[in-house]
Scaffold this motif. Structure first.
Motif, mmCIF file in Angstrom:
data_model
loop_
_atom_site.group_PDB
_atom_site.id
_atom_site.type_symbol
_atom_site.label_atom_id
_atom_site.label_comp_id
_atom_site.label_asym_id
_atom_site.label_seq_id
_atom_site.Cartn_x
_atom_site.Cartn_y
_atom_site.Cartn_z
ATOM 1 N N HIS A 158 -28.511 -23.932 5.400
ATOM 2 C CA HIS A 158 -30.140 -24.630 4.730
ATOM 3 C C HIS A 158 -30.087 -25.421 3.919
ATOM 4 N N SER A 197 -30.103 -29.999 3.542
ATOM 5 C CA SER A 197 -31.091 -30.511 2.601
ATOM 6 C C SER A 197 -30.423 -31.706 2.085
ATOM 7 N N ASN A 218 -33.072 -30.174 12.841
ATOM 8 C CA ASN A 218 -33.060 -29.051 12.187
ATOM 9 C C ASN A 218 -33.043 -27.855 13.208
ATOM 10 N N ASP A 278 -43.667 -34.737 6.517
ATOM 11 C CA ASP A 278 -41.876 -34.752 6.641
ATOM 12 C C ASP A 278 -41.327 -35.657 5.838
ATOM 13 N N LYS A 327 -41.983 -34.325 2.165
ATOM 14 C CA LYS A 327 -40.929 -33.179 1.992
ATOM 15 C C LYS A 327 -39.584 -33.653 1.630
ATOM 16 N N GLN A 328 -39.258 -34.743 2.269
ATOM 17 C CA GLN A 328 -37.886 -35.672 2.280
ATOM 18 C C GLN A 328 -37.815 -36.114 0.713
ATOM 19 N N SER A 353 -37.547 -33.495 -1.773
ATOM 20 C CA SER A 353 -36.346 -32.888 -1.886
ATOM 21 C C SER A 353 -35.378 -33.707 -2.730
ATOM 22 N N ASN A 411 -40.415 -26.487 2.031
ATOM 23 C CA ASN A 411 -40.290 -26.882 3.398
ATOM 24 C C ASN A 411 -41.028 -25.982 4.387
#
Length: 506
Positions: free
Chosen positions: A142, A146, A283, A333, A336-337, A340, A366
Motif C-alpha cells: 500500500h 501510494s 488498486n 480521487d 486524495k492524489q 498524498s 484514502n
C-alpha cells in the motif's frame, strides 16, 4: 479447534492413543486414524489437518517419507513422530524437515499430552508470526502503491526536459538497484479489464508469490510492472500470449521488456502514456483515475515548495492559496492524489515529520469519499505540519540529551540521571528542570514517545522480525509483553492491531 490425525500400523496403539486422551479438553478434534502411510497421506490431502501424530515405520509410506512428501506442498502441518527405535539417525532425519517432536515407544499419556501442548503453542506462534508477515507485506504494498502513484503523476504532468525528484522518494523504496519487468497487453477493452486482471493476478500469486504486481490501464492497453525474480520468463510469456478473455473481439497483443531499475522503467512508461487525458492506476481490481490536470498539479507543486522553503509570511499566503486551489477540486480521487503528493513531499527525509506519521495519515485519508471532508483533513494536517516544523532552539546540553537518547534507544537502562552524571557531568536535578522547561515534557514521557515512534517505524518498514526483536531494539529488553503493554498504553492498541489498522483492517 485444531484437527489431528493419528497414523500407526499397530491397531492397539492407534486405539489406545485415540481413547486414552481427552482431546477436546486440549482444544483438539481427532478427525481420523490410519493404519499405514498411504492411508495417512490421502487423509492429509483430503482433510488438511493441523497436527499429525505418526509412527516412523509403517508399510507403504514410512512416517519420514510422509513428512518429506508433505514438506514439498504448501501445507503447514506440525508432525509428532512416534517410534520404537531410538537411533539418532531417525531424529536427525526428522529435524531436517523441521520436526522437533520425537517420542519413543512406549510413550505414556503425560508424554503425549506434553508434546501435543508444545505443538499447539508452536502452531499458534507460527500462525501469529505468519499473519504479521502478511500484514506487513500488504502494508508495504500500500505504501509503495501510494509512492508510485505520486511519481507517475509527476512523470505525466512534468515537461519532457524535467525529471521527477527521485531523491525525495528514495527513502520509501528502491529505485536504482533492482531490475523490473514491464509488460504491455494491447487491445484489451475496458469492460473486460477486471476479468483479465483477475486471471493475471491469480497466475502471478501462484508462480511468483510475494512479488507485488502494479498495473495501469490506458486506451485499451493494460500495463503491468513488477520486480524481476526469475532467470527465464518463458512460462509467463506463454501464459500472456495465450490469455483469452470471453467476449474479447480481437486477439490480445503482448510485449515484455526488462529494465535495470525502476527509474528507467517509469521514465519509459510515462513517456508513452502522458499524452492521454485519463489514466487508471489500478488498486487491486479497482481503477483509480489519474486525471491529467497538469496546470493544477504544477500549481500545487509550486505551493508545496513555498510551504517548505520560504519565510513564515510567504508560507501563510501560500497556505491560503493552496486552500483555495484544493477547494476548486471536486473529484475525491484527484483530491486524495494531490493530498498524498503534498504530505509525502513535506515528510520526505523527516523534515516535517516521519514516514510513520505520513503513512498513518494517508491510510485514513484514502478511506474518505466526501471531497469536503478530504479537503478539511488535508488543510488541518498541512497546518499542523507547518506549525510543528517551526524550529525549536534548545540549549546545547539539552540537544546532547536528545541526541544521546536517539543513539541509545535500545538501552533498557537508559535514564536521565545516568546521562547527566556520566555523559554531561552535570547535576541531574538541574538537567531535569531545564529539559522540562525547554521540551515541555518530562524526560520519561519523551523517552517513551521516542521508543514508540521507533517501534512504529520498524513495523512500518515491513520488518519480518518477531515482536521480541522489536522490543529489544527499542529498549524494552527481552520482554515483549512489557513492550506490548506500553505500546498499547501509548497508542490504544497492540503492535499487531496497529499493523492491522495501518493495513486498512486487512
Amino acid at each position: 479447534m485444531l484437527k489431528l490425525i493419528i497414523a500407526d500400523d499397530e491397531r492397539m496403539i492407534r486405539e489406545s492413543i485415540s481413547n486414552i486422551i481427552d482431546w477436546n479438553s486440549l482444544g483438539i478434534e481427532l478427525i481420523g486414524s490410519c493404519g499405514d502411510g498411504i492411508e495417512a497421506y490421502n487423509m492429509i490431502l483430503d482433510e488438511s489437518p493441523d497436527i499429525v501424530l505418526t509412527d516412523i515405520r509403517m508399510p507403504g509410506i514410512s512416517g519420514l517419507e510422509l513428512v518429506e512428501r508433505i514438506s514439498q506442498t504448501d501445507m503447514d502441518i506440525q508432525f509428532i513422530l512416534l517410534s520404537g527405535f531410538g537411533e539418532f539417525e531417525y531424529a536427525k532425519q526428522a529435524m531436517k524437515y523441521r520436526v522437533h517432536h520425537y517420542l519413543l515407544k512406549p510413550s505414556n499419556e503425560e508424554q503425549i499430552i506434553e508434546s501435543i501442548r508444545d505443538v499447539i503453542k508452536e502452531y499458534y506462534h507460527r500462525r501469529a508470526f505468519k499473519d504479521l508477515q502478511n500484514r506487513q507485506k500488504a502494508l508495504t504494498f500500500h505504501l509503495h502503491h501510494s509512492v508510485l502513484a505520486n511519481i507517475i503523476n509527476e512523470g505525466i504532468f512534468m515537461d519532457d526536459s524535467a525529471q521527477p525528484a527521485w531523491d525525495v522518494y528514495s527513502g520509501f523504496m528502491d529505485f536504482c538497484y533492482t531490475s523490473y519487468e514491464l509488460c504491455y497487453l494491447h487491445y484489451l477493452e475496458e469492460p473486460l479489464l477486471v476479468s483479465a486482471l483477475g486471471l493475471i493476478y491469480e497466475y502471478m500469486s501462484k508462480s511468483a508469490p510475494g512479488i507485488a504486481v502494479y498495473s495501469l490501464y490506458v486506451k485499451n492497453t493494460l500495463i503491468l510492472f513488477f520486480e524481476s525474480h526469475q532467470v527465464s520468463y518463458e512460462d509467463l510469456d506463454t501464459f500472456m500470449y495465450r490469455l483469452s478473455i470471453e467476449q474479447q473481439p480481437v486477439q490480445l497483443n503482448y510485449h515484455r521488456s526488462t529494465y535495470p531499475n525502476l527509474i528507467q522503467l517509469i521514465e519509459a512508461m510515462t513517456s508513452k502514456i502522458k499524452r492521454y487525458g485519463m489514466i487508471y492506476f489500478m488498486n487491486g481490481l479497482k481503477p483509480v483515475p489519474i486525471c491529467n490536470y497538469k496546470n493544477l498539479i504544477e500549481k500545487i507543486e509550486q505551493l508545496t515548495t513555498i510551504l517548505m522553503n520560504t519565510d513564515i509570511e510567504n508560507r501563510e499566503s501560500g497556505y491560503e492559496e493552496l486552500e483555495n486551489t484544493l477547494h476548486d477540486i471536486s473529484n475525491p480521487d484527484f483530491l486524495k492524489q494531490a493530498g498524498s503528493r503534498i504530505i509525502i513531499k513535506l515528510t520526505a527525509g523527516n523534515r516535517y515529520g516521519s514516514s510513520v506519521e505520513a503513512t498513518e495519515y494517508l491510510m485514513t485519508l484514502n478511506q474518505q469519499t466526501d471531497p469536503a471532508i478530504i479537503r478539511n483533513m488535508l488543510m488541518e494536517k498541512i497546518s499542523k505540519t507547518m506549525a510543528d516544523s517551526t524550529e525549536t532552539s534548545y540549549s546545547p546540553f539539552i540537544e546532547k540529551v536528545i541526541q544521546y537518547v536517539e543513539n541509545n534507544l535500545d538501552n533498557p537502562s537508559l535514564t536521565l540521571k545516568w546521562i547527566a552524571e556520566n555523559y554531561l557531568y552535570m547535576n541531574v536535578d538541574y538537567v531535569s528542570a531545564r529539559f522540562m522547561k525547554e521540551t515541555r515534557q518530562k524526560f520519561s514521557n519523551y523517552l517513551t514517545t521516542q521508543r514508540i515512534q521507533k517501534a512504529k517505524q520498524l513495523l512500518l518498514e515491513g520488518s519480518t522480525e518477531q515482536i521480541q526483536c522489536v522490543a529489544e531494539k527499542v529498549g524494552c529488553g527481552n520482554n515483549p509483553q512489557y513492550f506490548s503493554q506500553i505500546f498499547k498504553k501509548h497508542t490504544g492498541m497492540s503492535p499487531s492491531a496497529y499493523i492491522k489498522q495501518i493495513n486498512g483492517g486487512d
